[in-house]
Enzyme design. Structure first.
Site, PDB file in Angstrom:
ATOM      1  N   SER A 159      -1.107  -6.033  -3.455  1.00 34.31           N
ATOM      2  CA  SER A 159      -0.579  -4.803  -2.865  1.00 34.31           C
ATOM      3  C   SER A 159      -1.711  -3.911  -2.387  1.00 34.31           C
ATOM      4  O   SER A 159      -2.524  -3.429  -3.179  1.00 34.31           O
ATOM      5  CB  SER A 159       0.268  -4.044  -3.894  1.00 34.31           C
ATOM      6  OG  SER A 159       0.639  -2.785  -3.373  1.00 34.31           O
TER       7      SER A 159
ATOM      8  N   HIS B 246       0.712  -7.638   0.658  1.00 38.28           N
ATOM      9  CA  HIS B 246       1.866  -6.757   0.478  1.00 38.28           C
ATOM     10  C   HIS B 246       1.529  -5.358   0.986  1.00 38.28           C
ATOM     11  O   HIS B 246       0.564  -4.728   0.543  1.00 38.28           O
ATOM     12  CB  HIS B 246       2.257  -6.690  -1.000  1.00 38.28           C
ATOM     13  CG  HIS B 246       3.588  -6.049  -1.237  1.00 38.28           C
ATOM     14  ND1 HIS B 246       4.776  -6.738  -1.088  1.00 38.28           N
ATOM     15  CD2 HIS B 246       3.930  -4.792  -1.594  1.00 38.28           C
ATOM     16  CE1 HIS B 246       5.785  -5.928  -1.354  1.00 38.28           C
ATOM     17  NE2 HIS B 246       5.294  -4.741  -1.660  1.00 38.28           N
TER      18      HIS B 246
ATOM     19  N   ASP C 112       3.115  -1.626   1.533  1.00 45.22           N
ATOM     20  CA  ASP C 112       4.179  -0.682   1.196  1.00 45.22           C
ATOM     21  C   ASP C 112       4.253   0.428   2.227  1.00 45.22           C
ATOM     22  O   ASP C 112       3.278   1.156   2.446  1.00 45.22           O
ATOM     23  CB  ASP C 112       3.922  -0.073  -0.190  1.00 45.22           C
ATOM     24  CG  ASP C 112       4.117  -1.082  -1.304  1.00 45.22           C
ATOM     25  OD1 ASP C 112       5.207  -1.671  -1.370  1.00 45.22           O
ATOM     26  OD2 ASP C 112       3.186  -1.283  -2.109  1.00 45.22           O
TER      27      ASP C 112
ATOM     28  N   MET D 266       6.184   3.835   3.006  1.00 44.96           N
ATOM     29  CA  MET D 266       7.009   4.865   2.367  1.00 44.96           C
ATOM     30  C   MET D 266       7.111   6.081   3.275  1.00 44.96           C
ATOM     31  O   MET D 266       6.130   6.484   3.897  1.00 44.96           O
ATOM     32  CB  MET D 266       6.402   5.274   1.023  1.00 44.96           C
ATOM     33  CG  MET D 266       6.115   4.124   0.084  1.00 44.96           C
ATOM     34  SD  MET D 266       5.435   4.703  -1.485  1.00 44.96           S
ATOM     35  CE  MET D 266       4.797   3.174  -2.167  1.00 44.96           C
TER      36      MET D 266
ATOM     37  N   HIS E 295       6.960  -4.171   3.043  1.00 45.40           N
ATOM     38  CA  HIS E 295       8.038  -3.627   2.210  1.00 45.40           C
ATOM     39  C   HIS E 295       8.386  -2.217   2.688  1.00 45.40           C
ATOM     40  O   HIS E 295       7.626  -1.279   2.488  1.00 45.40           O
ATOM     41  CB  HIS E 295       7.560  -3.612   0.749  1.00 45.40           C
ATOM     42  CG  HIS E 295       8.552  -3.085  -0.220  1.00 45.40           C
ATOM     43  ND1 HIS E 295       8.224  -2.797  -1.537  1.00 45.40           N
ATOM     44  CD2 HIS E 295       9.879  -2.784  -0.101  1.00 45.40           C
ATOM     45  CE1 HIS E 295       9.292  -2.341  -2.170  1.00 45.40           C
ATOM     46  NE2 HIS E 295      10.306  -2.324  -1.308  1.00 45.40           N
TER      47      HIS E 295
ATOM     48  N   MET F   3      10.131   1.018   2.329  1.00 47.19           N
ATOM     49  CA  MET F   3      10.811   1.945   1.414  1.00 47.19           C
ATOM     50  C   MET F   3      11.129   3.203   2.219  1.00 47.19           C
ATOM     51  O   MET F   3      10.537   4.268   2.011  1.00 47.19           O
ATOM     52  CB  MET F   3       9.922   2.234   0.203  1.00 47.19           C
ATOM     53  CG  MET F   3       9.847   1.061  -0.751  1.00 47.19           C
ATOM     54  SD  MET F   3       8.733   1.336  -2.142  1.00 47.19           S
ATOM     55  CE  MET F   3       7.246   0.621  -1.458  1.00 47.19           C
TER      56      MET F   3
ATOM     57  N   MET G 179      12.526  -4.947  -7.818  1.00 47.40           N
ATOM     58  CA  MET G 179      11.557  -3.954  -8.289  1.00 47.40           C
ATOM     59  C   MET G 179      11.539  -3.924  -9.810  1.00 47.40           C
ATOM     60  O   MET G 179      12.581  -3.806 -10.453  1.00 47.40           O
ATOM     61  CB  MET G 179      11.912  -2.570  -7.755  1.00 47.40           C
ATOM     62  CG  MET G 179      11.807  -2.424  -6.241  1.00 47.40           C
ATOM     63  SD  MET G 179      10.145  -2.746  -5.582  1.00 47.40           S
ATOM     64  CE  MET G 179       9.160  -1.511  -6.453  1.00 47.40           C
TER      65      MET G 179
ATOM     66  N   GLY H 133       0.672   1.491 -10.031  1.00 45.03           N
ATOM     67  CA  GLY H 133       0.118   1.714 -11.355  1.00 45.03           C
ATOM     68  C   GLY H 133       1.118   1.995 -12.459  1.00 45.03           C
ATOM     69  O   GLY H 133       0.737   2.423 -13.550  1.00 45.03           O
TER      70      GLY H 133
ATOM     71  N   ASP I  62       7.840  -6.845  -8.056  1.00 38.61           N
ATOM     72  CA  ASP I  62       6.843  -5.834  -7.688  1.00 38.61           C
ATOM     73  C   ASP I  62       6.882  -4.698  -8.692  1.00 38.61           C
ATOM     74  O   ASP I  62       7.907  -4.041  -8.856  1.00 38.61           O
ATOM     75  CB  ASP I  62       7.164  -5.316  -6.278  1.00 38.61           C
ATOM     76  CG  ASP I  62       6.172  -4.271  -5.779  1.00 38.61           C
ATOM     77  OD1 ASP I  62       5.205  -3.972  -6.487  1.00 38.61           O
ATOM     78  OD2 ASP I  62       6.381  -3.767  -4.658  1.00 38.61           O
TER      79      ASP I  62
END
Length: 216
Positions: free
Chosen positions: A8, A33, A35, A37, A66, A68, A137, A145, A171
């Site tokens: 990630s 990966h 992310d 957002m 991904h 989100m 998820m 983290g 994930d």
């Protein structure tokens, strides 16, 4: 099932994205990966299609994007054009699920759906025949983290029992120990952030993750 490790980039050094991507590529990552957002669907903002497009120019590893975001359907063209190989969106988003899956496939990408921890995995079942992957998820989405939620393991087991051939990605909180539990439950694609980027030797970290997931 073929075991894949997807580092990630959320855990990477954003000031040195090219070198971090090269690090992953050289370390044997199967996917990257990414992310995305929007600050609305989740309480955080990360990167968008222009950054991913720039990253794609310097990396040969397939991109596992991904989304989100609240309305993923509006942005499928953008992320496909940016170089996404797999596009995952949330079943909890505002976009129509069938329409979004079909759009992803039409754009030449593999379609994947994700579920948050509180979402019943059975909500994915009606769409599974069109999906290449399902992302479960194992933390609340939004920040890296976080600690692994072991109560998500039954979701993995249920999905694997129903759809033995689909890729199941997990994930959140994945490390050399939690990957064993996820693999035993039936997952085969693992997003690892801190476990790779905080390691002194990313290649060894990825090798250990694969070994512990049963590949080596």
């Amino acid at each position: 099932m073929n075991i894949k490790i997807s580092p990630s980039m959320l855990a990477s050094d954003f000031a040195n994205l090219e070198s971090e991507l090269k690090k992953c590529e050289g370390a044997g990552a199967d996917l990257i990966h990414l992310d995305v957002m929007d600050g609305c669907f989740v309480p955080n903002i990360t990167i968008g299609a222009p950054v991913i497009k720039a990253m794609k120019r310097v990396c040969g590893v397939p991109f596992d994007v991904h989304l989100m975001i609240e309305e993923p359907l509006k942005y499928i063209d953008d992320f496909a054009d940016a170089g996404a190989d797999i596009i995952t969106f949330h079943i909890e988003s505002k976009s129509d699920t069938y329409e979004t899956i079909n759009k992803i496939i039409k754009c030449g990408c593999k379609a994947s759906v994700s579920v948050k921890p509180k979402t019943d995995i059975e909500e994915v079942f009606p769409f599974a025949d069109k999906l290449s992957m399902v992302l479960i998820m194992t933390v609340e989405p939004g920040f890296g983290g976080q600690s692994f939620m072991c109560d998500m393991l039954p979701k993995i087991e249920k999905l694997r029992a129903k759809f033995p051939d689909i890729d199941i990605e997990v994930d959140g909180g994945i490390n050399s120990e939690t990957i064993k539990e996820c693999a035993a439950a039936g997952a085969n694609v693992f997003v690892a952030g801190s476990a790779v980027f905080k390691s002194e030797n990313p290649a060894n970290a990825i090798e250990t993750l694969k070994k512990n997931a049963g590949m080596i």
